[in-house]
Design a protein around this motif. Structure first.
Motif, PDB file in Angstrom:
ATOM      1  N   VAL A  20       0.857  -1.192   0.000  1.00  0.00           N
ATOM      2  CA  VAL A  20       0.000   0.000   0.000  1.00  0.00           C
ATOM      3  C   VAL A  20       0.887   1.234   0.000  1.00  0.00           C
ATOM      4  CG1 VAL A  20      -1.797   1.284   1.203  1.00  0.00           C
ATOM      5  CG2 VAL A  20      -1.805  -1.225   1.258  1.00  0.00           C
ATOM      6  N   LYS A  21       0.762   2.043  -1.025  1.00  0.00           N
ATOM      7  CA  LYS A  21       1.604   3.229  -1.152  1.00  0.00           C
ATOM      8  C   LYS A  21       1.061   4.386  -0.307  1.00  0.00           C
ATOM      9  CE  LYS A  21       3.065   2.073  -5.863  1.00  0.00           C
ATOM     10  NZ  LYS A  21       3.106   2.526  -7.284  1.00  0.00           N
ATOM     11  N   GLY A  22       1.967   5.259   0.073  1.00  0.00           N
ATOM     12  CA  GLY A  22       1.592   6.463   0.804  1.00  0.00           C
ATOM     13  C   GLY A  22       2.287   7.652   0.184  1.00  0.00           C
ATOM     14  N   ASP A  23       1.927   8.856   0.599  1.00  0.00           N
ATOM     15  CA  ASP A  23       2.598  10.036   0.065  1.00  0.00           C
ATOM     16  C   ASP A  23       3.284  10.814   1.185  1.00  0.00           C
ATOM     17  OD1 ASP A  23       0.723  11.969   1.222  1.00  0.00           O
ATOM     18  OD2 ASP A  23      -0.705  11.220  -0.276  1.00  0.00           O
ATOM     19  N   GLU A  24       4.025  11.828   0.781  1.00  0.00           N
ATOM     20  CA  GLU A  24       4.841  12.590   1.714  1.00  0.00           C
ATOM     21  C   GLU A  24       4.048  13.266   2.833  1.00  0.00           C
ATOM     22  OE1 GLU A  24       8.124  13.330   2.349  1.00  0.00           O
ATOM     23  OE2 GLU A  24       8.547  11.574   1.107  1.00  0.00           O
ATOM     24  N   LYS A  76       7.336   6.735  -2.053  1.00  0.00           N
ATOM     25  CA  LYS A  76       7.866   6.597  -3.412  1.00  0.00           C
ATOM     26  C   LYS A  76       9.304   6.101  -3.439  1.00  0.00           C
ATOM     27  CE  LYS A  76       8.286   9.211  -7.741  1.00  0.00           C
ATOM     28  NZ  LYS A  76       8.059  10.536  -8.387  1.00  0.00           N
ATOM     29  N   ASP A  77      10.118   6.538  -2.490  1.00  0.00           N
ATOM     30  CA  ASP A  77      11.529   6.151  -2.476  1.00  0.00           C
ATOM     31  C   ASP A  77      11.794   4.864  -1.701  1.00  0.00           C
ATOM     32  OD1 ASP A  77      11.098   7.003   0.083  1.00  0.00           O
ATOM     33  OD2 ASP A  77      12.794   8.394   0.171  1.00  0.00           O
ATOM     34  N   GLY A  78      10.728   4.189  -1.270  1.00  0.00           N
ATOM     35  CA  GLY A  78      10.886   2.935  -0.538  1.00  0.00           C
ATOM     36  C   GLY A  78      10.847   3.082   0.962  1.00  0.00           C
ATOM     37  N   GLU A  79      10.819   4.325   1.440  1.00  0.00           N
ATOM     38  CA  GLU A  79      10.749   4.511   2.891  1.00  0.00           C
ATOM     39  C   GLU A  79       9.463   3.860   3.416  1.00  0.00           C
ATOM     40  OE1 GLU A  79      10.850   7.963   6.378  1.00  0.00           O
ATOM     41  OE2 GLU A  79      10.665   8.556   4.272  1.00  0.00           O
ATOM     42  N   THR A  80       9.603   3.116   4.467  1.00  0.00           N
ATOM     43  CA  THR A  80       8.479   2.406   5.071  1.00  0.00           C
ATOM     44  C   THR A  80       8.093   3.130   6.355  1.00  0.00           C
ATOM     45  OG1 THR A  80       9.286   0.322   4.143  1.00  0.00           O
ATOM     46  CG2 THR A  80       7.689   0.175   5.942  1.00  0.00           C
ATOM     47  N   VAL A  81       6.825   3.547   6.441  1.00  0.00           N
ATOM     48  CA  VAL A  81       6.370   4.361   7.562  1.00  0.00           C
ATOM     49  C   VAL A  81       5.029   3.852   8.076  1.00  0.00           C
ATOM     50  CG1 VAL A  81       7.537   6.363   6.571  1.00  0.00           C
ATOM     51  CG2 VAL A  81       5.109   6.034   6.137  1.00  0.00           C
TER      52      VAL A  81
END
Length: 220
Positions: free
Chosen positions: A68-72, A184-189
């Motif tokens: 599941v993608k997220g944004d900044e 987007k850059d792979g950071e997992t939060v």
């Protein structure tokens, strides 16, 4: 920057492959063995992990991922860095709270030192779990469940892969997607703005390389 992140990922993969060439094939840990679990982990390697890190994941494997993608906007400035609150007062696994707070709420790139989890009670608590019952890992800030492991593999496989890479390493089916997002850059939060780690895909699919201090919370 994106270039810096890409270079770091490539370096980590190269280091992993070099490490694996020196490790023997993994065997199953015997609970009644005279060899401590930590010694077993540090002297054996997962042959499957060697193949997994040798090439990038095929597009078909990534396309089938439940990621599941997220944004900044998830990581915008809040009352306490990227989170509304600091980490919980008493964290699990005997992790260092100061380190946890810095990595969870005031950090986007850096991590606890490689192998840090081996100096905590992580392995012991995983061993204490009832047979075939995954251990749940909670957000160190919010207490929401983020990961459950191992799922679809043995404790040995989970620990061996984590040892090879230096941090607890989770797969798609071990992520609680209601509470985790991948930028987007792979950071997992977490959905609450807690920095967890990064997604570093390998030949078998997504692999979430996670700081133990970020997932050492207590359920609320």
């Amino acid at each position: 920057t994106t270039t810096t992140t890409t270079t770091m990922m490539a370096t980590m993969r190269t280091a992993t492959i070099l490490l694996l060439t020196a490790l023997p094939a993994v065997t199953s840990y015997q609970p009644n063995s005279a060899v401590p679990r930590r010694t077993f982990i540090s002297t054996t390697g997962a042959a499957a992990a060697a193949a997994a890190t040798s090439t990038a994941a095929p597009s078909s494997a990534l396309a089938a991922s439940p990621l599941v993608k997220g944004d900044e906007s998830l990581m915008k400035a809040k009352a306490h860095g990227t989170t509304e609150l600091p980490v919980q007062e008493k964290l699990r696994f005997a992790v260092d709270r100061k380190t946890a707070d810095r990595i969870c709420s005031y950090n986007r790139m850096f991590a606890e030192r490689a192998g840090y989890y081996l100096s905590t009670s992580f392995v012991d608590e995983l061993d204490a779990q009832p047979s075939k019952t995954p251990l749940t890992f909670y957000d160190s800030v919010s207490g929401k469940p983020l990961f459950k492991a191992p799922v679809g593999r043995s404790v040995d496989d989970f620990l061996q892969e984590s040892y090879v890479h230096g941090w607890p390493s989770f797969r798609d089916n071990e992520v609680v997607w209601d509470n985790v997002r991948i930028l987007k850059d792979g950071e997992t939060v977490s959905v609450d703005g807690t920095h967890l780690g990064h997604n570093l895909p390998d030949r078998t699919g997504n692999r979430y390389c996670i700081n133990l201090v970020s997932v050492a919370g207590n359920p609320v």
